[in-house]
Design an enzyme around this catalytic site. Structure first.
Site, mmCIF file in Angstrom:
data_model
loop_
_atom_site.group_PDB
_atom_site.id
_atom_site.type_symbol
_atom_site.label_atom_id
_atom_site.label_comp_id
_atom_site.label_asym_id
_atom_site.label_seq_id
_atom_site.Cartn_x
_atom_site.Cartn_y
_atom_site.Cartn_z
ATOM 1 N N ALA A 1 0.823 -1.214 0.000
ATOM 2 C CA ALA A 1 0.000 0.000 0.000
ATOM 3 C C ALA A 1 0.851 1.256 0.000
ATOM 4 O O ALA A 1 1.945 1.289 0.564
ATOM 5 C CB ALA A 1 -0.902 0.011 1.233
ATOM 6 N N CYS A 2 0.332 2.302 -0.651
ATOM 7 C CA CYS A 2 0.907 3.646 -0.520
ATOM 8 C C CYS A 2 -0.248 4.628 -0.643
ATOM 9 O O CYS A 2 -1.400 4.216 -0.774
ATOM 10 C CB CYS A 2 1.995 3.906 -1.564
ATOM 11 S SG CYS A 2 1.406 4.063 -3.251
ATOM 12 N N GLY A 3 0.048 5.924 -0.615
ATOM 13 C CA GLY A 3 -1.009 6.920 -0.599
ATOM 14 C C GLY A 3 -1.982 6.798 -1.759
ATOM 15 O O GLY A 3 -3.191 6.832 -1.576
#
Lengths: 91, 151
Positions: A7-9
């Site tokens: 996951a990332c932004g």
């Protein structure tokens, strides 16, 4: 096959780089894994279907699944320790 | 040396003097000229506040500020070394403040963004020799030589 959620932004930039590096590193250690990417905000609802969650940013819950929060796959700092930790969760 | 870059227009700024991350972003948005809309600079400043982009590499911290594709006219990239480090906050950990020495600011349209343009820049920046060469370059031509021609 073990499943990893990265996951990332925005699920566009950093998670793409992390997922690629992680896949290569785990392959080199003999792990065949399936890796998906998502936005950090989607982790709480998606985590249950995965064995390990790797995120470059804060996440609001992982349904009890182990979380590795790190920038090491981008900066190189501490990357070996993180790979060992992730590999440990895949055994 | 050929490198894979998401854009063909690349600008260089050596030794930019600025006090804050917002000053850096506004100055570099100016360098991007007609590649970006008038709204780009403030959109990038706002995005940096919301989602900081500082990355602590072992040798130097690098920031990758950017704005959403709707503020971009045509794809371009500006690469800047800073005269003195400027504080940016760390990606994913906004409470951590980094002393940034290199700034890479892409202007990507939806097309390059879909083609993982930011990811390819992040991959490029993992090259310690490139980071060192960009930091050490004494002219903008030397920075350009370090990065090489777009592949």
């Amino acid at each position: 096959m073990k499943k990893i959620l990265v996951a990332c932004g925005t699920a566009v930039a950093t998670s793409t780089v992390v997922a690629k590096k992680l896949e290569e590193a785990l392959k080199a250690r003999g792990f065949a894994v399936s890796i998906d990417q998502c936005k950090a905000s989607e982790v709480p609802s998606k985590a249950a279907a995965y064995d390990v969650i790797v995120s470059t940013t804060e996440v609001d819950g992982t349904a009890g699944k182990p979380l590795i929060r790190t920038l090491s796959f981008l900066t190189g700092i501490g990357i070996d320790a993180d790979i060992e930790k992730i590999a440990g969760f895949l055994k | 040396m050929k490198r894979e870059l998401p854009v063909s227009h690349i600008y260089f700024v050596r030794g930019l003097t600025a006090k804050t991350d917002a000053e850096v972003i506004r100055a570099l948005a100016g360098r991007l000229g007609s590649h970006v809309k008038a709204s780009f600079a403030e959109a990038a400043v706002a995005r940096e506040k919301r989602s900081p982009t500082g990355l602590p590499f072992p040798d130097v911290a690098v920031a990758l500020p950017h704005a959403e594709p709707e503020h971009v006219e045509s794809p371009a990239l500006v690469v800047a070394s800073l005269e003195k480090p400027v504080r940016f906050r760390q990606m994913g950990s906004p409470k951590v403040v980094l002393e940034v020495g290199l700034v890479v600011m892409p202007a990507l349209t939806a097309k390059e963004q879909a083609a993982a343009g930011l990811a390819s820049l992040l991959t490029l920046l993992q090259d310690v020799e490139l980071r060192r060469a960009l930091l050490a370059a004494e002219t903008e031509a030397a920075m350009q030589a370090a990065l090489g021609e777009p592949a």
